[in-house]
Design an enzyme around this catalytic site. Structure first.
Site, short mmCIF file in Angstrom:
data_model
loop_
_atom_site.label_atom_id
_atom_site.label_comp_id
_atom_site.label_asym_id
_atom_site.label_seq_id
_atom_site.Cartn_x
_atom_site.Cartn_y
_atom_site.Cartn_z
N ASP A 1 0.72 -1.17 -0.09
CA ASP A 1 -0.02 0.09 -0.13
C ASP A 1 0.92 1.27 -0.03
O ASP A 1 0.46 2.39 -0.61
CB ASP A 1 -0.97 0.17 1.20
CG ASP A 1 -2.08 -0.81 1.06
OD1 ASP A 1 -2.44 -1.53 0.03
OD2 ASP A 1 -2.60 -1.09 2.07
N ASN B 1 -6.74 5.17 10.26
CA ASN B 1 -8.27 5.54 11.09
C ASN B 1 -8.57 4.18 11.64
O ASN B 1 -9.03 4.11 12.83
CB ASN B 1 -9.13 5.64 9.94
CG ASN B 1 -10.58 5.66 10.32
OD1 ASN B 1 -11.15 6.41 11.18
ND2 ASN B 1 -11.10 4.60 10.07
N PHE B 2 -8.38 2.96 11.20
CA PHE B 2 -8.79 1.81 11.77
C PHE B 2 -7.59 1.28 12.79
O PHE B 2 -8.46 1.06 14.07
CB PHE B 2 -8.46 0.81 10.61
CG PHE B 2 -8.88 -0.57 11.02
CD1 PHE B 2 -10.20 -1.21 11.14
CD2 PHE B 2 -7.71 -1.61 11.63
CE1 PHE B 2 -10.53 -2.41 11.60
CE2 PHE B 2 -8.21 -2.92 11.99
CZ PHE B 2 -9.45 -3.27 11.94
#
Length: 316
Positions: free
Chosen positions: A83, A201-202
């Site tokens: 990513d 965020n997770f």
């Protein structure tokens, strides 16, 4: 005497190749893509340093002069890595709107579409144009000091305001649509997109938001406050974080974990929906639920939904 015009040559098809060349597997997969695409008369463009790492010559690939113009006239960008590599590719291609096709070599690879063992199938889809693209919401980020704009950038995943020193808590006031919401001490505040909801965020305890949902997220990190809950707001909203002027703690802004801006006391950060989305190539229409299950290894044993659906179909 009439002169018959010669048929026009078909336009040259070109793709950009971006790879995490520090990994042996990524180099092998990248070279396989170059060879396979060349066999179908599709030119590959690569950054000069990456071409050198891959052992490719100008006869093998077009060499990009710089990152700014690397994606010009490319129908898509093949991104080989995790990513982080995809986020770098989004930065390089953002101004041109070039769709990204991620080949996963990372740990989770939420942003990737294909696996490295499917080079032939992926090349076939590119050659036959058997792919679609979807737009992902981004955020535009602006930093102000004493009312003056000092920095602006964008983010695909998130813009996070974090404390600069481990021993100092960051004192902030958060704001939504021009109105103050709460003041608290914290380790930071994450302002994320739905795409970034499965990233920082997770980890910070924020909600997972389906990519088709248009929204902005604000999630405090380790806040000392009675009300410091994750927020999901309209995509038209403007989020702001102000670092209190009368505080000893300074901060730092991180955008997608790649670009940083120092935030002295009194700095103001505004986050709003980005003017330009990032486009991702899709080779198949897999539900996001399936992606969550696969990427996080979620337990779904015992689910009988498909059986129930089949039974209802047979009974109809």
């Amino acid at each position: 005497m009439s002169v018959q015009a010669s048929p026009a040559s078909p336009p040259v098809r070109r793709v950009l190749l971006l790879a995490h060349t520090g990994r042996v597997e990524a180099r092998d997969v990248a070279r396989a893509f170059v060879k396979a695409l060349a066999s179908h008369d599709i030119r590959v463009r690569a950054l000069a340093d990456e071409a050198a790492d891959l052992g490719l010559e100008p006869a093998d690939v077009d060499i990009a002069v710089d990152e700014v113009s690397a994606a010009v006239d490319c129908e898509l960008a093949i991104v080989i890595g995790g990513d982080g590599t995809v986020l770098r590719a989004a930065e390089i291609t953002h101004d041109h709107g070039t769709p990204l096709l991620g080949i996963n070599l990372g740990h989770v690879g939420f942003l990737a579409e294909a696996e490295p063992d499917a080079v032939d199938a992926t090349v076939g889809a590119i050659v036959d144009r058997r792919y679609t693209s979807e737009e992902r919401l981004t955020v535009d980020v602006a930093v102000f000091r004493d009312g003056e704009l000092v920095s602006s950038t964008f983010a695909l995943n998130e813009a996070s305001v974090e404390k600069a020193a481990r021993q100092r808590m960051l004192e902030v006031v958060v704001e939504v649509d021009g109105r103050p919401l709460s003041r608290f001490g914290c380790d930071g505040v994450v302002c994320a997109t739905p795409t970034g909801s499965t990233a920082y965020n997770f980890s910070a305890g924020g909600p997972v938001v389906w990519p088709s949902v248009e929204a902005l997220l604000m999630v405090p990190i380790s806040a000392h406050a009675l009300f410091a809950r994750p927020l999901v707001v309209a995509p038209s909203s403007v989020l702001a974080v102000e670092v209190l002027a009368r505080t000893e703690g300074a901060g730092v802004l991180w955008c997608d974990g790649r670009r940083t801006v120092d935030l002295p006391p009194g700095a103001r950060i505004e986050v709003r929906r980005g003017a330009r989305p990032v486009r991702f190539v899709r080779l198949h229409e897999a539900p996001f639920t399936d992606r969550l299950v696969a990427k996080f290894g979620l337990p779904v044993q015992g689910w009988r939904g498909a059986v129930d659906v089949q039974r209802r179909t047979l009974d109809a």
